[in-house]
Design a protein around this motif. Sequence first.
Motif, PDB file in Angstrom:
ATOM      1  N   GLU A  64       0.688  -1.038   0.133  1.00  0.00           N
ATOM      2  CA  GLU A  64      -0.169   0.126   0.073  1.00  0.00           C
ATOM      3  C   GLU A  64       0.888   1.168  -0.074  1.00  0.00           C
ATOM      4  OE1 GLU A  64      -3.884   0.610   0.787  1.00  0.00           O
ATOM      5  OE2 GLU A  64      -3.712  -0.276  -0.836  1.00  0.00           O
ATOM      6  N   HIS A  68       0.593   2.504  -3.002  1.00  0.00           N
ATOM      7  CA  HIS A  68      -1.367   3.416  -3.648  1.00  0.00           C
ATOM      8  C   HIS A  68      -0.760   4.407  -2.617  1.00  0.00           C
ATOM      9  CE1 HIS A  68      -2.688  -0.100  -5.405  1.00  0.00           C
ATOM     10  NE2 HIS A  68      -2.040  -1.039  -4.927  1.00  0.00           N
ATOM     11  N   PHE A  69       0.147   5.039  -2.069  1.00  0.00           N
ATOM     12  CA  PHE A  69      -0.101   5.886  -0.889  1.00  0.00           C
ATOM     13  C   PHE A  69      -0.173   6.981  -1.500  1.00  0.00           C
ATOM     14  CE2 PHE A  69       1.452   4.472   4.067  1.00  0.00           C
ATOM     15  CZ  PHE A  69       0.033   4.186   3.665  1.00  0.00           C
ATOM     16  N   LYS A  71      -1.248   7.942  -4.832  1.00  0.00           N
ATOM     17  CA  LYS A  71      -2.488   8.319  -5.286  1.00  0.00           C
ATOM     18  C   LYS A  71      -3.365   8.810  -3.975  1.00  0.00           C
ATOM     19  CE  LYS A  71      -3.228   4.080  -7.391  1.00  0.00           C
ATOM     20  NZ  LYS A  71      -3.440   2.616  -7.139  1.00  0.00           N
ATOM     21  N   HIS A  72      -3.141   9.018  -2.901  1.00  0.00           N
ATOM     22  CA  HIS A  72      -3.739   9.333  -1.945  1.00  0.00           C
ATOM     23  C   HIS A  72      -3.150  10.959  -1.226  1.00  0.00           C
ATOM     24  CE1 HIS A  72      -6.676   6.647  -0.686  1.00  0.00           C
ATOM     25  NE2 HIS A  72      -5.898   5.671  -1.112  1.00  0.00           N
ATOM     26  N   GLY A  73      -2.590  10.453  -2.713  1.00  0.00           N
ATOM     27  CA  GLY A  73      -1.826  12.521  -1.752  1.00  0.00           C
ATOM     28  C   GLY A  73      -0.098  12.433  -0.633  1.00  0.00           C
ATOM     29  N   ILE A  74      -0.128  11.531  -1.058  1.00  0.00           N
ATOM     30  CA  ILE A  74       1.028  11.074   0.275  1.00  0.00           C
ATOM     31  C   ILE A  74       2.203  10.349  -0.043  1.00  0.00           C
ATOM     32  CG2 ILE A  74       1.292   9.526   2.581  1.00  0.00           C
ATOM     33  CD1 ILE A  74      -1.665   9.242   2.973  1.00  0.00           C
ATOM     34  N   ALA A 392     -15.407   5.469  -2.930  1.00  0.00           N
ATOM     35  CA  ALA A 392     -13.629   6.999  -1.658  1.00  0.00           C
ATOM     36  C   ALA A 392     -12.133   5.875  -1.270  1.00  0.00           C
ATOM     37  CB  ALA A 392     -15.403   6.803  -0.749  1.00  0.00           C
ATOM     38  N   ASN A 393     -12.914   4.801  -0.895  1.00  0.00           N
ATOM     39  CA  ASN A 393     -12.187   4.065  -0.397  1.00  0.00           C
ATOM     40  C   ASN A 393     -10.804   4.198  -1.814  1.00  0.00           C
ATOM     41  OD1 ASN A 393     -13.316   3.553   2.160  1.00  0.00           O
ATOM     42  ND2 ASN A 393     -13.618   1.076   1.314  1.00  0.00           N
ATOM     43  N   GLY A 394     -10.835   3.648  -3.198  1.00  0.00           N
ATOM     44  CA  GLY A 394     -10.741   3.313  -4.477  1.00  0.00           C
ATOM     45  C   GLY A 394     -10.634   1.914  -4.762  1.00  0.00           C
ATOM     46  N   GLN A 395     -10.618   1.102  -4.196  1.00  0.00           N
ATOM     47  CA  GLN A 395     -11.395  -0.375  -4.500  1.00  0.00           C
ATOM     48  C   GLN A 395     -12.238  -0.938  -4.290  1.00  0.00           C
ATOM     49  OE1 GLN A 395      -9.475  -1.284  -0.058  1.00  0.00           O
ATOM     50  NE2 GLN A 395      -8.281  -1.585  -0.839  1.00  0.00           N
TER      51      GLN A 395
END
Length: 469
Positions: A64, A68-69, A71-74, A392-395
């Motif tokens: 993750e 994937h982080f 994509k969340h702006g992290i 919202a979870n992107g899954q």
Amino acid sequence: MGIQKFDIVIIGAGPAGYVCAIRASQLGLNVACIDSRPTLGGTCLNVGCIPSKALLISSHKFSEAKEHFAKHGIQTGEMTLDLATMQARQAKWVEDLTKGITYLFKKNKITFFEGQASFLGQAKVLIQLNDGHTQQVEAKHIIVATGSVPTELLGIDIDEQQIVSSTGVLSLKKVPEHLVVIGGGYIGLEMGSVWQRLGARVTVVEFLDKIIPAMDHGMGQTLYKQLSKQGLGFKLETKVTGVKKTSKGVTLFLEGIKDRQKSELSCDVVLVAAGRKPLTAGLGLEDIGVKLSPQGHIVVNQRFETNVSGVYAIGDVIPGPMLAHKAEEEGIVLAELLAGQGGEVNYGAIPAVIYTQPEVASVGKTEEELKASGIEYKVGLFPLTASSRAKANGQTEGFVKVLAGTNNDKVLGVHIIAPEAGTMIAEAVLAMEFSASSEDIARTCHAHPTLNEAFKEAALAVTGHAIHI
Ligand code: FAD
Ligand code: NAI
């Protein structure tokens, strides 16, 4: 020491044995439990469910963070893996949980013998204690809960270094460059996912034309697509005809089931995950005449009685799914029966979960089983792409499928592929325990926004009334 007498003696302290011991003791019976492992909890706690799930969550967090982080702006910068810490964390939780069972045994005044048990007679057991001494115990009821071990494949010797079983694969000292997994079932896909997420190239060699063959077909197809996308490689309809260890690693000799095409595959580690078999060796069952099935299971009736009076069996060692929660249910029901109460296990409502990402969870009949038995059914399908929470979870990979009887609307099976399918399935199991109809579920208010709303929507879809598709 002389012979010790108990109401119940249980051989095996896995989920079947230890749960049975606790329940029997709660009901006032004097119980002894024997295990050759020094730590309680059986396969499940020591080398199964718990260590594998500890590695699954750690490797999930790693992938993750890595993939994937952002994509969340992290933004995380360069990621490194500290495998030793990950393994130590796994070992700590195993230790904590097995100690927890020791505490429960003390609390419930259960006598634990650490050693190898075998029958001396139908009411008598000999224990070769791990400290070198022997002990004899007697009881009116003796319960065999010895579990299962990995199935060996002809010509493939497990050394737990280069060619590993589910036990060795939990404690690899470094991430393999290439891990070949024999078997596209529970262990192959869960442990294949772990090492793939940590950086290994993983190839799964499966005999059949699909993975997770016992599950509803649609789930296998979706999981195959998702795992392929994550980077797992598959060789379906392929058998391993031989294995050769080389100085660099291991070479597998493969053959196509249909086209008989021969090929070779080199890797540094091979995981053999081609099923498990009941463990009865060394118990002396043949001496007291306990009947085994052709597959090696102990044959029991609905009350878990073998053909020998006073001898019972539960868990992986008897037929049925080799799952910890099925073993636990059997342990509880048997304890209650021996204490003079009633009870039975509802085998039609035992969930099965594969903890890949997404998870796969199932209860009741598959479409294939319903078709084969000529039962008419309706299908309610709800894709996660239509779930607001999944978005919202992107899954959004996955779906919920509800199968209900055409005549009475009774829920016959529920199949979920979703990030938290293993948790979501509990609601379906409960519904089936209460013989719910799909309308019962459709009319039950579900909190918004949750993934479980997809279950309600799938139930609504049985009659074509899903709101969000
Ligand atoms: P076991 O847990 O195998 O316990 C039997 C015990 O008997 C053992 O401790 C053994 O040492 C002892 N024993 C055997 N013979 C003797 C003897 N002669 N004398 C003394 N002691 C003896 N199931 C799930 O539901 N969920 C999961 O997520 C899951 N993950 C798994 C992951 C892996 C890698 C593996 C291998 C299995 C997993 N399972 C899972 C399956 C689960 O572990 C088994 O279904 C469950 O442990 C069976 O319980 P049991 O009590 O019947 O047997
Ligand atoms: P499995 O039965 O789940 O899968 C074995 C796979 O190997 C099958 O797909 C089978 O077709 C394939 N296979 C068999 N022989 C083969 C061969 N020679 N070559 C190639 N493929 C072959 O068995 P697995 O994964 O070993 O797990 C054993 C059991 O442990 C499971 O059935 C399950 O009961 C339990 N388990 C449960 C878990 C969970 O509940 N999440 C996790 C891990 C294990």
